[in-house]
Design a protein around this motif. Structure first.
Motif, PDB file in Angstrom:
ATOM      1  N   GLY A  49      -1.738  -6.462  -8.445  1.00 22.91           N
ATOM      2  CA  GLY A  49      -1.441  -6.558  -7.025  1.00 22.91           C
ATOM      3  C   GLY A  49      -0.006  -7.022  -6.823  1.00 22.91           C
ATOM      4  O   GLY A  49       0.789  -7.114  -7.774  1.00 22.91           O
ATOM      5  N   PHE A  50       0.330  -7.305  -5.567  1.00 23.66           N
ATOM      6  CA  PHE A  50       1.668  -7.785  -5.250  1.00 23.66           C
ATOM      7  C   PHE A  50       1.555  -9.082  -4.457  1.00 23.66           C
ATOM      8  O   PHE A  50       0.570  -9.326  -3.764  1.00 23.66           O
ATOM      9  CB  PHE A  50       2.442  -6.746  -4.426  1.00 23.66           C
ATOM     10  N   GLU A  51       2.598  -9.911  -4.570  1.00 21.57           N
ATOM     11  CA  GLU A  51       2.670 -11.149  -3.803  1.00 21.57           C
ATOM     12  C   GLU A  51       3.882 -11.101  -2.887  1.00 21.57           C
ATOM     13  O   GLU A  51       4.984 -10.720  -3.312  1.00 21.57           O
ATOM     14  CB  GLU A  51       2.765 -12.367  -4.720  1.00 21.57           C
ATOM     15  N   VAL A  65      -1.531   0.166  -5.260  1.00 18.11           N
ATOM     16  CA  VAL A  65      -1.354  -1.265  -4.997  1.00 18.11           C
ATOM     17  C   VAL A  65      -2.728  -1.835  -4.643  1.00 18.11           C
ATOM     18  O   VAL A  65      -3.214  -1.640  -3.531  1.00 18.11           O
ATOM     19  CB  VAL A  65      -0.368  -1.513  -3.845  1.00 18.11           C
ATOM     20  N   PRO A  66      -3.366  -2.528  -5.596  1.00 18.97           N
ATOM     21  CA  PRO A  66      -4.731  -3.031  -5.336  1.00 18.97           C
ATOM     22  C   PRO A  66      -4.799  -3.981  -4.147  1.00 18.97           C
ATOM     23  O   PRO A  66      -5.741  -3.932  -3.368  1.00 18.97           O
ATOM     24  CB  PRO A  66      -5.099  -3.738  -6.648  1.00 18.97           C
ATOM     25  N   SER A  67      -3.799  -4.893  -4.013  1.00 22.45           N
ATOM     26  CA  SER A  67      -3.876  -5.889  -2.936  1.00 22.45           C
ATOM     27  C   SER A  67      -2.511  -6.502  -2.703  1.00 22.45           C
ATOM     28  O   SER A  67      -1.590  -6.351  -3.513  1.00 22.45           O
ATOM     29  CB  SER A  67      -4.887  -6.996  -3.281  1.00 22.45           C
ATOM     30  N   MET A  68      -2.405  -7.195  -1.578  1.00 27.99           N
ATOM     31  CA  MET A  68      -1.173  -7.901  -1.244  1.00 27.99           C
ATOM     32  C   MET A  68      -1.541  -9.367  -1.006  1.00 27.99           C
ATOM     33  O   MET A  68      -2.412  -9.679  -0.191  1.00 27.99           O
ATOM     34  CB  MET A  68      -0.527  -7.334   0.018  1.00 27.99           C
ATOM     35  N   ALA A  69      -0.909 -10.277  -1.756  1.00 31.51           N
ATOM     36  CA  ALA A  69      -1.168 -11.714  -1.627  1.00 31.51           C
ATOM     37  C   ALA A  69      -0.198 -12.323  -0.616  1.00 31.51           C
ATOM     38  O   ALA A  69       1.009 -12.096  -0.687  1.00 31.51           O
ATOM     39  CB  ALA A  69      -1.039 -12.406  -2.975  1.00 31.51           C
ATOM     40  N   LEU A  70      -0.740 -13.089   0.317  1.00 30.09           N
ATOM     41  CA  LEU A  70       0.061 -13.727   1.362  1.00 30.09           C
ATOM     42  C   LEU A  70      -0.037 -15.241   1.228  1.00 30.09           C
ATOM     43  O   LEU A  70      -1.139 -15.793   1.132  1.00 30.09           O
ATOM     44  CB  LEU A  70      -0.444 -13.312   2.749  1.00 30.09           C
ATOM     45  N   ASN A  71       1.111 -15.904   1.205  1.00 35.38           N
ATOM     46  CA  ASN A  71       1.124 -17.364   1.225  1.00 35.38           C
ATOM     47  C   ASN A  71       0.923 -17.826   2.678  1.00 35.38           C
ATOM     48  O   ASN A  71       1.567 -17.318   3.600  1.00 35.38           O
ATOM     49  CB  ASN A  71       2.445 -17.911   0.696  1.00 35.38           C
ATOM     50  N   VAL A  72       0.054 -18.802   2.882  1.00 34.60           N
ATOM     51  CA  VAL A  72      -0.241 -19.287   4.236  1.00 34.60           C
ATOM     52  C   VAL A  72      -0.041 -20.801   4.256  1.00 34.60           C
ATOM     53  O   VAL A  72      -0.589 -21.522   3.421  1.00 34.60           O
ATOM     54  CB  VAL A  72      -1.679 -18.949   4.659  1.00 34.60           C
ATOM     55  N   SER A  73       0.739 -21.287   5.221  1.00 37.72           N
ATOM     56  CA  SER A  73       0.972 -22.726   5.362  1.00 37.72           C
ATOM     57  C   SER A  73      -0.253 -23.400   5.959  1.00 37.72           C
ATOM     58  O   SER A  73      -1.083 -22.762   6.619  1.00 37.72           O
ATOM     59  CB  SER A  73       2.186 -22.984   6.256  1.00 37.72           C
ATOM     60  N   SER A  74      -0.349 -24.709   5.738  1.00 38.49           N
ATOM     61  CA  SER A  74      -1.468 -25.464   6.316  1.00 38.49           C
ATOM     62  C   SER A  74      -1.403 -25.453   7.842  1.00 38.49           C
ATOM     63  O   SER A  74      -2.426 -25.508   8.524  1.00 38.49           O
ATOM     64  CB  SER A  74      -1.455 -26.899   5.794  1.00 38.49           C
ATOM     65  N   LYS A 110       2.034  -8.611  -9.545  1.00 41.23           N
ATOM     66  CA  LYS A 110       1.228  -9.461 -10.412  1.00 41.23           C
ATOM     67  C   LYS A 110       0.686  -8.576 -11.530  1.00 41.23           C
ATOM     68  O   LYS A 110      -0.036  -7.623 -11.281  1.00 41.23           O
ATOM     69  CB  LYS A 110       0.063 -10.086  -9.629  1.00 41.23           C
ATOM     70  N   ILE A 111       1.039  -8.903 -12.786  1.00 43.40           N
ATOM     71  CA  ILE A 111       0.734  -8.018 -13.917  1.00 43.40           C
ATOM     72  C   ILE A 111      -0.138  -8.754 -14.926  1.00 43.40           C
ATOM     73  O   ILE A 111       0.117  -9.927 -15.253  1.00 43.40           O
ATOM     74  CB  ILE A 111       2.030  -7.530 -14.597  1.00 43.40           C
ATOM     75  N   ASP A 112      -1.153  -8.074 -15.415  1.00 47.24           N
ATOM     76  CA  ASP A 112      -1.985  -8.608 -16.489  1.00 47.24           C
ATOM     77  C   ASP A 112      -1.141  -8.653 -17.753  1.00 47.24           C
ATOM     78  O   ASP A 112      -0.656  -7.609 -18.236  1.00 47.24           O
ATOM     79  CB  ASP A 112      -3.219  -7.721 -16.688  1.00 47.24           C
ATOM     80  N   ALA A 113      -0.960  -9.844 -18.328  1.00 45.16           N
ATOM     81  CA  ALA A 113      -0.065 -10.002 -19.489  1.00 45.16           C
ATOM     82  C   ALA A 113      -0.562  -9.253 -20.714  1.00 45.16           C
ATOM     83  O   ALA A 113       0.238  -8.860 -21.584  1.00 45.16           O
ATOM     84  CB  ALA A 113       0.089 -11.490 -19.818  1.00 45.16           C
ATOM     85  N   GLN A 114      -1.854  -9.005 -20.836  1.00 44.39           N
ATOM     86  CA  GLN A 114      -2.389  -8.331 -22.024  1.00 44.39           C
ATOM     87  C   GLN A 114      -2.355  -6.817 -21.878  1.00 44.39           C
ATOM     88  O   GLN A 114      -1.943  -6.104 -22.799  1.00 44.39           O
ATOM     89  CB  GLN A 114      -3.826  -8.793 -22.275  1.00 44.39           C
TER      90      GLN A 114
END
Length: 578
Positions: free
Chosen positions: A449-451, A504-513, A439-443
């Protein structure tokens, strides 16, 4: 004269002594008969009660056996324990009856002779087969064969004779009670006759004793009659419970199968006009998860009532699962297809009407799959299976609709079966894991971080994207296992990247309902993070907007609350698309 009075006085005392002795014996006999009547009544009540229980226990044993065979080795321990407990109770009652109820030749004939079709032998066979069923679950064919034998014994061979046993014991108890009462009344009558011949010193106390004994006998008789009446009412309730669902009052699976079997074998009916509609409630799981099981029960009762008003009086409506219902209707040949579609549409419309509950407004829908019997499909299992396939397609195509079964649906079933096998193997072999993207800041171009993204490394198809397997995994109940694999893989990557010197500041995890609503999910995720030496602040949870969090009691809301308080960041994923 004095001698005359002395002689008569002596004679009077002799007469009184004889009368008193006779009276004493009569009273003693009456009391003894009374005690025997009470003991016999209590024994008869126990015999009737246990005999009545045998019918219920045989049907409950059969129902639990059917569930065990359906689930096979996946059966829960409590289901197996309930089956064994019920079978043990049936055996215990049978042994007690054989020891205590065989008091005359008529009873022995009913259990050991041809009049009862050797009920003792059949009950013994039923018990023996039931004891071998748990071990046979490892072999589906053997388990199904044992279940068939149990059904033949419980439904065809034993039920009629168990019913006859209850009637026989009730009639025998009534006759025995009448005979004992007649004897008791005769004894009391003789006592009263003697009292009229005795002097007042003997008459008054004796009369009171007899009156007390008689009143006590009547009270005991009344109590016994009330007990018998209660037993008959209980027997009727047990008979109703054996063929009806306790929550909705609809027919249960056993009665449905029995009715369908009768219709299929009735030569006066056109088999092509027998229609079976399989109804499943849409969004019912969300009701239980968000509003609680009390609300879920209310929805099931309302849905059952709506179905009964949407069909004809002659149609059979049965609840066969948690939120699954089956309707059997006999439709005229000329318009059977249009009538079936009309019934299905009417069911969907009435079930889908909004429902206001104390817990909040509840909106559920319904999907329907229906089919017709034919000359080459005369077994209930095949017909129900076809309706189930049609129901699956109706739900897969968007729910809230009714579809009629067609042959092409079986090809889809085979494809889904193959996909299920491949997906099971993929989970067991850890073929599904995480691919990460920055995940990159466009500016500024800074890496925020990473997803972690789910990818299936298929041995022949290569990399399979989530769109091709996630929905299927959710419907098959595998999404939680996939979430766990991807989360473990992604956290391992985060540890390795930092170990290799990358920031790596953080890792984003997708979580199902589904995972969010699993009890213990937040605890397991925090432990997973801690075991790798990471901090909760190193993890971001991405939640879809469509994860319907309706109130603070929702398990998903509580999981998010626990994770947030632990330091895990929560972000909305795909905002505006849900």
């Amino acid at each position: 004269m004095k001698d005359f009075f002395r002689i008569n006085h002596r004679r009077l005392w002799v007469q009184n002594a004889i009368a008193l002795t006779l009276l004493t014996h009569l009273i003693s006999a009456s009391y003894s008969i009374h005690l025997q009547t009470i003991r016999a009544g209590e024994l008869d009540a126990s015999i009737i009660n246990r005999s009545g229980q045998q019918r219920m226990l045989s049907q409950r044993t059969l129902l639990l056996a059917s569930k065990l065979v359906d689930q096979g080795l996946q059966s829960k321990p409590e289901l197996l324990e309930a089956f064994q407990t019920t079978l043990q109770a049936f055996e215990s009652n049978h042994n007690w009856l054989m020891q205590n109820a065989m008091t005359n030749e008529a009873a022995q004939e009913h259990y050991l002779g041809q009049n009862g079709a050797q009920l003792n032998t059949k009950s013994g066979s039923f018990i023996a087969l039931g004891k071998t069923l748990p071990a046979a679950l490892e072999n589906a064919t053997e388990a199904a064969s044992l279940l068939t034998k149990l059904e033949v014994l419980a439904l065809d061979a034993m039920l009629v004779y168990l019913n006859a046993a209850v009637t026989f014991f009730e009639e025998a108890a009534q006759l025995k009670t009448k005979q004992s009462t007649d004897i008791l009344k005769l004894s009391v009558g003789l006592s009263i006759a003697l009292l009229f011949l005795e002097a007042a010193l003997i008459f008054i106390p004796a009369q009171r004793a007899v009156s007390r004994a008689f009143n006590l006998a009547e009270r005991r008789q009344k109590t016994l009659d009330e007990t018998n009446k209660s037993l008959r009412a209980t027997s009727e309730k047990l008979a109703f419970s054996a063929s009806h669902d306790q929550l909705t009052g609809l027919a249960n699976r056993d009665r449905l199968l029995s009715t369908l079997e009768q219709m299929l074998t009735d030569p006066s009916l056109d088999v092509n006009s027998i229609c079976l509609l399989h109804v499943d409630l849409d969004k019912f799981k969300e009701v239980n998860d968000t509003l609680g099981h009390g609300a879920g029960d209310a929805v099931l009762r309302r849905a059952a009532s709506a179905m009964q008003t949407a069909v004809r009086d002659a149609d059979v409506v049965a609840r066969v699962g948690g939120d699954e219902f089956i309707i059997v209707a006999y439709l005229p040949e000329a318009e059977r297809h249009s009538l079936a579609q009309q019934i299905a549409d009417r069911l969907i419309k009435r079930i889908s009407e909004p429902m206001q509950l104390p817990e909040g407004q509840c909106d559920v829908g319904a999907s329907v799959g229906y089919t017709f019997a034919s000359e080459d499909m005369r077994t209930p299992d095949i017909i129900i299976g076809n309706a189930d396939l049609a129901l699956y397609e109706a739900k897969r195509d968007g729910r809230g609709q009714a579809l009629r079964f067609c042959g092409d649906m079986r090809e889809g079933l085979e494809q889904r079966r193959k996909t299920l096998e491949e997906l099971t193997t993929a989970i067991d072999d850890a073929q599904i894991g995480a691919f990460i993207q920055p995940k990159i800041d466009a500016q500024s171009g800074t890496v925020l971080g990473f997803e972690a993204l789910s990818r299936w490394s298929h041995p022949t198809r290569g990399i399979v994207l989530p769109a091709d397997f996630i929905s299927f995994a959710e419907s098959a109940g595998m999404i939680e296992d996939i979430d766990t694999l991807v989360h473990q893989d992604a956290l391992d990557m985060l540890v390795q990247l930092r170990r290799d010197g990358f920031t790596v500041p953080s890792m984003a995890l997708n979580v199902s309902s589904h995972s969010l609503r699993r009890k213990g999910f937040s605890r397991d995720l925090i432990r997973m993070v801690s075991d790798r030496g990471l901090s909760p602040k190193d993890v971001v949870i991405e939640v879809l907007e469509s994860t319907l969090i309706q109130n603070r009691d929702d398990l998903a809301a509580r999981s998010i609350d626990v994770l947030s308080r632990a330091g895990v960041a929560i972000q909305m994923d795909d905002f505006g698309t849900g």
